[in-house]
Design a protein around this motif. Structure first.
Motif, PDB file in Angstrom:
ATOM      1  N   UNK A 156       0.774  -1.236   0.000  1.00 37.95           N
ATOM      2  CA  UNK A 156       0.000   0.000   0.000  1.00 37.95           C
ATOM      3  C   UNK A 156       0.801   1.280   0.000  1.00 37.95           C
ATOM      4  N   UNK A 157       2.118   1.215   0.041  1.00 35.96           N
ATOM      5  CA  UNK A 157       2.917   2.440   0.048  1.00 35.96           C
ATOM      6  C   UNK A 157       2.865   3.135  -1.312  1.00 35.96           C
ATOM      7  N   UNK A 158       2.971   4.459  -1.275  1.00 31.86           N
ATOM      8  CA  UNK A 158       2.989   5.249  -2.504  1.00 31.86           C
ATOM      9  C   UNK A 158       4.235   6.122  -2.513  1.00 31.86           C
ATOM     10  N   UNK A 159       5.043   5.968  -3.540  1.00 29.56           N
ATOM     11  CA  UNK A 159       6.277   6.724  -3.662  1.00 29.56           C
ATOM     12  C   UNK A 159       6.225   7.521  -4.953  1.00 29.56           C
ATOM     13  N   UNK A 160       6.353   8.832  -4.821  1.00 29.08           N
ATOM     14  CA  UNK A 160       6.362   9.678  -6.012  1.00 29.08           C
ATOM     15  C   UNK A 160       5.008  10.225  -6.388  1.00 29.08           C
ATOM     16  N   UNK A 161       4.090  10.306  -5.416  1.00 27.11           N
ATOM     17  CA  UNK A 161       2.837  11.010  -5.679  1.00 27.11           C
ATOM     18  C   UNK A 161       3.066  12.509  -5.744  1.00 27.11           C
ATOM     19  N   UNK A 162       2.115  13.237  -6.297  1.00 27.05           N
ATOM     20  CA  UNK A 162       2.247  14.682  -6.435  1.00 27.05           C
ATOM     21  C   UNK A 162       2.293  15.333  -5.056  1.00 27.05           C
ATOM     22  N   UNK A 163       3.119  16.345  -4.902  1.00 27.20           N
ATOM     23  CA  UNK A 163       3.220  17.063  -3.631  1.00 27.20           C
ATOM     24  C   UNK A 163       1.992  17.913  -3.364  1.00 27.20           C
ATOM     25  N   UNK A 164       1.765  18.232  -2.095  1.00 26.06           N
ATOM     26  CA  UNK A 164       0.619  19.043  -1.678  1.00 26.06           C
ATOM     27  C   UNK A 164       1.017  20.508  -1.762  1.00 26.06           C
ATOM     28  N   UNK A 165       0.969  21.041  -2.988  1.00 19.98           N
ATOM     29  CA  UNK A 165       1.431  22.412  -3.234  1.00 19.98           C
ATOM     30  C   UNK A 165       0.329  23.189  -3.944  1.00 19.98           C
ATOM     31  N   UNK A 166      -0.166  24.221  -3.271  1.00 17.18           N
ATOM     32  CA  UNK A 166      -1.229  25.056  -3.828  1.00 17.18           C
ATOM     33  C   UNK A 166      -0.946  26.514  -3.495  1.00 17.18           C
ATOM     34  N   UNK A 167      -1.431  27.419  -4.327  1.00 18.11           N
ATOM     35  CA  UNK A 167      -1.261  28.845  -4.101  1.00 18.11           C
ATOM     36  C   UNK A 167      -2.551  29.562  -4.493  1.00 18.11           C
ATOM     37  N   UNK A 168      -2.862  30.624  -3.773  1.00 18.83           N
ATOM     38  CA  UNK A 168      -4.050  31.415  -4.106  1.00 18.83           C
ATOM     39  C   UNK A 168      -3.663  32.541  -5.060  1.00 18.83           C
ATOM     40  N   UNK A 169      -4.623  33.007  -5.880  1.00 18.97           N
ATOM     41  CA  UNK A 169      -4.303  34.077  -6.836  1.00 18.97           C
ATOM     42  C   UNK A 169      -3.872  35.376  -6.155  1.00 18.97           C
ATOM     43  N   UNK A 170      -4.330  35.627  -4.940  1.00 18.29           N
ATOM     44  CA  UNK A 170      -3.961  36.834  -4.206  1.00 18.29           C
ATOM     45  C   UNK A 170      -3.610  36.461  -2.767  1.00 18.29           C
ATOM     46  N   UNK A 171      -3.155  37.423  -1.991  1.00 17.85           N
ATOM     47  CA  UNK A 171      -2.760  37.195  -0.598  1.00 17.85           C
ATOM     48  C   UNK A 171      -3.915  36.550   0.162  1.00 17.85           C
ATOM     49  N   UNK A 172      -3.634  35.370   0.771  1.00 17.77           N
ATOM     50  CA  UNK A 172      -4.733  34.623   1.383  1.00 17.77           C
ATOM     51  C   UNK A 172      -4.689  34.689   2.907  1.00 17.77           C
ATOM     52  N   UNK A 173      -5.667  34.012   3.516  1.00 21.25           N
ATOM     53  CA  UNK A 173      -5.838  34.074   4.963  1.00 21.25           C
ATOM     54  C   UNK A 173      -4.651  33.495   5.720  1.00 21.25           C
ATOM     55  N   UNK A 174      -4.033  32.421   5.176  1.00 20.08           N
ATOM     56  CA  UNK A 174      -2.892  31.816   5.856  1.00 20.08           C
ATOM     57  C   UNK A 174      -1.733  32.803   5.922  1.00 20.08           C
TER      58      UNK A 174
END
Length: 363
Positions: A176-194
């Protein structure tokens, strides 16, 4: 397969005494060991349990009086768990697979399968893959485009390896291991709450985003020699450069390693620990179960992070860290003691406050 007591001692490189010709068919805990089984009683605390079983031979601690225990032979273990590892190797269950490539497996044109490799049912091997000799690839494994896997690999069922991953020799991957899945990388179009919360600790109407845009991971994963990955663990590929795991590192079940992470050599990452993106870990680092490391940190070599600790800052080499937030172990212990004393301290303070109010009612 049966061994003699002498065979096992020789395989372990351990001292033995008594009848070394005793046949040994397996190993067992002292209290339930049958005749013909080797009782594992490596510590003095197991001595009483030996009398409950029927074993004629045992693995014992150094200088143990094996004859007084009614045994016919013994192997001595100066370092019990290390000897246990050797015993486990001697009696390990062999992995059985039919030779060659199963008819239901799909191997795309251009893939190269090393001599002696075996591929089980319903596997998928993509174009450009190179698998080293003597690999064992069990059922329902998928291996992506241009992957490189070294010699003597063992991939258990339902393992998924993404494109362009490079893996060294003697790799072991649990189901069940997964190696090489896509990273959790996201960005908002403008300055966001985080971003606003990090800077000011508040969230305004202006920072409420309408959504996120994915940053695709263009890198992959590079894994060294003699690495093991546990069941349902995940290693994300890098955003630009590869995520890396060094030689000899062992990764437990349900461990999550984020994109761009660099893990050094001979590390231990225990169950449910997690390393957030772009953190760099040195050599011989141990992460206890459920330990968590924030993103973009540097952890020096020879660091131990106790289980369930939360690391949010850099750690210099050679430290033992504990707690949430993680701090040096001795400081964490003192802090915990102080917290335990708080109810009693507050009760005393309350009593003193009442006493002062009684004698000085007007303050």
């Amino acid at each position: 397969m049966k061994y003699t007591l002498g065979d096992i001692a020789q395989a372990l490189g351990a001292e033995a005494a008594g009848d070394l010709s005793l046949p040994i068919s397996g190993v067992a805990e002292p209290a339930v060991a049958e005749r013909g089984e080797l009782a594992l009683a490596m510590e003095p605390t197991f001595a009483e349990k030996l009398g409950e079983g029927a074993a004629e031979a045992a693995v014992l601690w150094p200088d143990a009086d094996w004859q007084a225990m009614g045994l016919k032979g013994a192997i001595f273990a100066p370092r019990s768990r290390y000897v246990l590892a050797g015993v486990a190797r001697v009696f390990a269950h062999e992995l059985h697979m039919n030779e060659g490539i199963h008819p239901t497996a799909i191997v795309e044109p251009g893939a190269e399968i090393g001599e002696g490799a075996r591929i089980g049912p319903f596997c998928y091997i993509a174009k450009g893959v190179r698998i080293g000799p003597n690999a064992l690839i069990f059922n329902h494994v998928s291996i992506g485009l241009d992957v490189r896997i070294g010699a003597d690999a063992v991939l258990h069922p339902q393992v998924h390896i993404g494109p362009r991953v490079v893996i060294g020799d003697r790799f072991i991957c649990q189901p069940g291991a997964t190696i090489g899945g896509d990273g959790f990388s996201f960005v908002s179009p403008s300055r966001d709450a985080v971003e606003e919360a990090r800077e000011s600790g508040t969230i305004s109407e202006a920072s409420r985003t309408t959504g996120f845009v994915r940053i695709n991971s263009l890198g992959s994963v590079t894994i060294g020699h003699d690495v093991e990955v546990g069941a349902n663990a995940t290693i994300d590929r890098g955003t630009i450069s590869d995520t890396r795991v060094g030689d000899g590192t062992k990764i437990d079940d349900l461990v999550c390693i984020g994109h761009n992470v660099q893990v050094g050599r001979h590390c231990l990452l225990c169950g449910q620990s997690g390393v957030a993106g772009s953190t760099v870990i040195g050599d011989r680092v141990v992460l206890g179960g459920k330990a968590g490391l924030a993103d973009h940190l540097t952890v020096g070599s020879d660091v131990i992070v106790a289980g369930a600790s939360a690391v949010s800052s850099h750690i210099p080499p050679g430290r033992v860290m504990m707690g949430n937030p993680a701090m040096k172990m001795e400081l964490n212990v003192e802090s915990y003691k102080a917290i335990r004393r708080l109810p009693r301290t507050m009760a005393k303070l309350d009593a003193l406050q009442k006493l002062v109010s009684k004698h000085f009612p007007n303050g």
